[in-house]
Motif scaffolding. Sequence first.
Motif, PDB file in Angstrom:
ATOM      1  N   ILE A   1     105.277  22.822  56.463  1.00 23.06           N
ATOM      2  CA  ILE A   1     103.806  22.884  56.456  1.00 23.06           C
ATOM      3  C   ILE A   1     103.271  22.557  55.059  1.00 23.06           C
ATOM      4  O   ILE A   1     102.305  21.802  54.913  1.00 23.06           O
ATOM      5  CB  ILE A   1     103.326  24.272  56.940  1.00 23.06           C
ATOM      6  N   LEU A   2     103.908  23.085  54.038  1.00 29.38           N
ATOM      7  CA  LEU A   2     103.494  22.809  52.670  1.00 29.38           C
ATOM      8  C   LEU A   2     103.609  21.314  52.354  1.00 29.38           C
ATOM      9  O   LEU A   2     102.704  20.726  51.748  1.00 29.38           O
ATOM     10  CB  LEU A   2     104.342  23.626  51.692  1.00 29.38           C
ATOM     11  N   LEU A   3     104.692  20.677  52.771  1.00 30.89           N
ATOM     12  CA  LEU A   3     104.874  19.244  52.515  1.00 30.89           C
ATOM     13  C   LEU A   3     103.836  18.405  53.260  1.00 30.89           C
ATOM     14  O   LEU A   3     103.341  17.414  52.716  1.00 30.89           O
ATOM     15  CB  LEU A   3     106.290  18.810  52.895  1.00 30.89           C
ATOM     16  N   ILE A   4     103.497  18.782  54.467  1.00 28.53           N
ATOM     17  CA  ILE A   4     102.473  18.053  55.221  1.00 28.53           C
ATOM     18  C   ILE A   4     101.129  18.154  54.517  1.00 28.53           C
ATOM     19  O   ILE A   4     100.414  17.156  54.352  1.00 28.53           O
ATOM     20  CB  ILE A   4     102.396  18.571  56.671  1.00 28.53           C
ATOM     21  N   LEU A   5     100.761  19.344  54.081  1.00 26.22           N
ATOM     22  CA  LEU A   5      99.493  19.526  53.362  1.00 26.22           C
ATOM     23  C   LEU A   5      99.480  18.750  52.050  1.00 26.22           C
ATOM     24  O   LEU A   5      98.466  18.164  51.669  1.00 26.22           O
ATOM     25  CB  LEU A   5      99.242  21.014  53.110  1.00 26.22           C
ATOM     26  N   LEU A   6     100.611  18.725  51.372  1.00 24.88           N
ATOM     27  CA  LEU A   6     100.712  18.010  50.106  1.00 24.88           C
ATOM     28  C   LEU A   6     100.556  16.503  50.293  1.00 24.88           C
ATOM     29  O   LEU A   6      99.883  15.837  49.501  1.00 24.88           O
ATOM     30  CB  LEU A   6     102.050  18.329  49.443  1.00 24.88           C
ATOM     31  N   THR A   7     101.158  15.953  51.341  1.00 27.76           N
ATOM     32  CA  THR A   7     101.031  14.507  51.573  1.00 27.76           C
ATOM     33  C   THR A   7      99.606  14.118  51.958  1.00 27.76           C
ATOM     34  O   THR A   7      99.205  12.976  51.758  1.00 27.76           O
ATOM     35  CB  THR A   7     101.993  14.021  52.675  1.00 27.76           C
TER      36      THR A   7
ATOM     37  N   ALA B   1      93.868  11.880  48.441  1.00 25.01           N
ATOM     38  CA  ALA B   1      92.487  12.300  48.169  1.00 25.01           C
ATOM     39  C   ALA B   1      92.311  12.585  46.680  1.00 25.01           C
ATOM     40  O   ALA B   1      91.284  12.232  46.087  1.00 25.01           O
ATOM     41  CB  ALA B   1      92.131  13.521  48.992  1.00 25.01           C
ATOM     42  N   PHE B   2      93.292  13.190  46.075  1.00 28.80           N
ATOM     43  CA  PHE B   2      93.229  13.475  44.637  1.00 28.80           C
ATOM     44  C   PHE B   2      93.240  12.183  43.831  1.00 28.80           C
ATOM     45  O   PHE B   2      92.504  12.043  42.858  1.00 28.80           O
ATOM     46  CB  PHE B   2      94.407  14.367  44.228  1.00 28.80           C
ATOM     47  N   THR B   3      94.048  11.222  44.233  1.00 29.34           N
ATOM     48  CA  THR B   3      94.116   9.931  43.545  1.00 29.34           C
ATOM     49  C   THR B   3      92.778   9.208  43.621  1.00 29.34           C
ATOM     50  O   THR B   3      92.285   8.678  42.628  1.00 29.34           O
ATOM     51  CB  THR B   3      95.232   9.053  44.152  1.00 29.34           C
ATOM     52  N   ARG B   4      92.170   9.185  44.814  1.00 27.08           N
ATOM     53  CA  ARG B   4      90.850   8.561  44.981  1.00 27.08           C
ATOM     54  C   ARG B   4      89.809   9.256  44.111  1.00 27.08           C
ATOM     55  O   ARG B   4      88.984   8.607  43.468  1.00 27.08           O
ATOM     56  CB  ARG B   4      90.418   8.637  46.443  1.00 27.08           C
ATOM     57  N   SER B   5      89.858  10.568  44.071  1.00 28.32           N
ATOM     58  CA  SER B   5      88.914  11.336  43.257  1.00 28.32           C
ATOM     59  C   SER B   5      89.082  11.011  41.776  1.00 28.32           C
ATOM     60  O   SER B   5      88.098  10.841  41.049  1.00 28.32           O
ATOM     61  CB  SER B   5      89.137  12.826  43.502  1.00 28.32           C
ATOM     62  N   THR B   6      90.319  10.879  41.329  1.00 26.76           N
ATOM     63  CA  THR B   6      90.590  10.537  39.940  1.00 26.76           C
ATOM     64  C   THR B   6      90.069   9.144  39.607  1.00 26.76           C
ATOM     65  O   THR B   6      89.459   8.935  38.561  1.00 26.76           O
ATOM     66  CB  THR B   6      92.106  10.610  39.659  1.00 26.76           C
TER      67      THR B   6
END
Length: 157
Positions: free
Chosen positions: A19-25, A30-35
Amino acid sequence: MEHRTKGFTLIELLIALAILLILLTMAVPAFTRSTQTTRADTEVADLQRALNVARLEAIDRGNTTRLRPTAGGDAWSGELAIYDGTGALANVLRVVPAMSSGATLALTSGVTAIDFNSLGGLSSPSSEVVINYGRGTQSRTLTVCLNGRILLGGRCG
């Protein structure tokens, strides 16, 4: 007497990790686009600030100021400088750092310098200047009107 061990089973740990890996992917793009968006906004704001400084210096000094690439020519994504008067190297008022790698600036054809007159208006070139910023999927447009007004994403009217 029943004795239970406290803790998690291997299956529970693997499910939590999955579950953690799915959320991370899902979060990384989204973080890259925001940056990228933030970097583009910052670089365009820095350019807009440099144009405003050149304009205000012209008004304060009662003299023409010029913004142009330090290297000369049309390398606008490199280091820029604000000059007092004609643009002689001895009269540098401020240096604007170069854009980050991958960023491009495209100006109205043939523009090698932007001059503001003592009233804050555009004295050279004799028509509005459109500056297109691009970096990856991000793009922004700055327009310098004849009256010296600097618009983000707008047209002179």
